[in-house]
Scaffold this active site. Structure first.
Site, PDB file in Angstrom:
ATOM      1  N   ASN A  51       8.613  -2.145   7.108  1.00 27.14           N
ATOM      2  CA  ASN A  51       7.832  -2.236   8.117  1.00 27.14           C
ATOM      3  C   ASN A  51       9.048  -1.621   9.550  1.00 27.14           C
ATOM      4  O   ASN A  51       8.755  -1.991  10.168  1.00 27.14           O
ATOM      5  CB  ASN A  51       7.697  -3.596   7.907  1.00 27.14           C
ATOM      6  N   HIS A  76       3.697   1.671  -3.200  1.00 20.26           N
ATOM      7  CA  HIS A  76       4.480   1.887  -1.466  1.00 20.26           C
ATOM      8  C   HIS A  76       5.744   2.648  -1.739  1.00 20.26           C
ATOM      9  O   HIS A  76       6.213   3.452  -1.412  1.00 20.26           O
ATOM     10  CB  HIS A  76       4.626   0.329  -0.958  1.00 20.26           C
ATOM     11  N   ASN A  91       2.652  -0.117   8.012  1.00 18.33           N
ATOM     12  CA  ASN A  91       2.957  -1.023   8.710  1.00 18.33           C
ATOM     13  C   ASN A  91       3.901  -0.121   9.008  1.00 18.33           C
ATOM     14  O   ASN A  91       5.043   0.066   9.985  1.00 18.33           O
ATOM     15  CB  ASN A  91       3.670  -1.722   8.272  1.00 18.33           C
ATOM     16  N   ASP A 136       1.995   6.541   0.928  1.00 14.53           N
ATOM     17  CA  ASP A 136       1.001   6.127   0.937  1.00 14.53           C
ATOM     18  C   ASP A 136       0.014   5.847   1.089  1.00 14.53           C
ATOM     19  O   ASP A 136       0.322   5.770   2.835  1.00 14.53           O
ATOM     20  CB  ASP A 136       1.925   4.949   0.038  1.00 14.53           C
TER      21      ASP A 136
END
Length: 186
Positions: free
Chosen positions: A66, A19, A112, A91
């Protein structure tokens, strides 16, 4: 003025996780420019440089993936950056590890960080450099927060190296020309 945002999660426990591919690209690019991403404003680490007479801000939101959009929105508002001058580096599980893709806009595709950016900016018409991390049969959250192994890092480092040219050309070319130059190779 341009804003280049690398998405990731802050903290040592997230170093070298899938991530954090966006953070890794930004860190490498800043290093090639001889700058450190060490200024803190609006819950983001950033620094700026001038390229061909234009100010460029490199940003790593510290709000966790997020909530990345909240940080991006504050920078857009404060520095009065046009949406068309934003590039988000993230990513992407739908792209093979070792590959990348430039996109002019699009949905979040379940990412997200992108979803939150679109919500905060009120549009999904911002440019992206998507870094492939491949899919796996592991639970998505566990996979994206998992660390790259040695072989994966070799492939990722090749993309990170290529991203230096991509980002320099992003600052010099139209986005259509940029996509034409790099997407067929990625």
């Amino acid at each position: 003025m341009r804003l280049i945002v690398g998405l990731g999660n802050p903290g040592k426990e997230y170093d070298n996780t899938r991530h954090n591919a966006g953070f890794m690209v930004i860190d490498n690019y800043a290093k090639t420019k001889g700058i450190e991403i060490n200024k803190n404003k609006f819950n983001g680490l950033y620094n700026e440089f001038v390229f061909n007479g234009e100010k460029v801000i490199l940003l790593k939101p510290l709000s966790y993936m997020n909530l990345s959009g909240e940080v991006v929105k504050k920078y857009v508002d404060y520095f009065k950056i046009n949406i068309e001058n934003i590039l988000i580096i993230n990513d992407d599980m739908d792209i093979a590890l070792g590959k990348y893709k430039l996109k002019a806009s699009g949905s979040s595709a379940g990412h997200n960080g992108l979803k939150n950016i679109s919500q905060n900016l009120g549009t999904d018409s911002y440019k992206r450099l998507k870094i492939g991390i491949s899919k796996n049969n592991i639970e998505m959250k566990d996979y994206v927060l998992g660390k790259f192994n040695t072989d994966e890092l070799v492939k990722l480092n090749e993309v990170i190296k290529n991203s230096e040219s991509i980002l320099n050309d992003y600052l010099a070319l139209s986005f259509d020309n940029l996509m034409n130059r790099y997407n067929h190779k990625g």
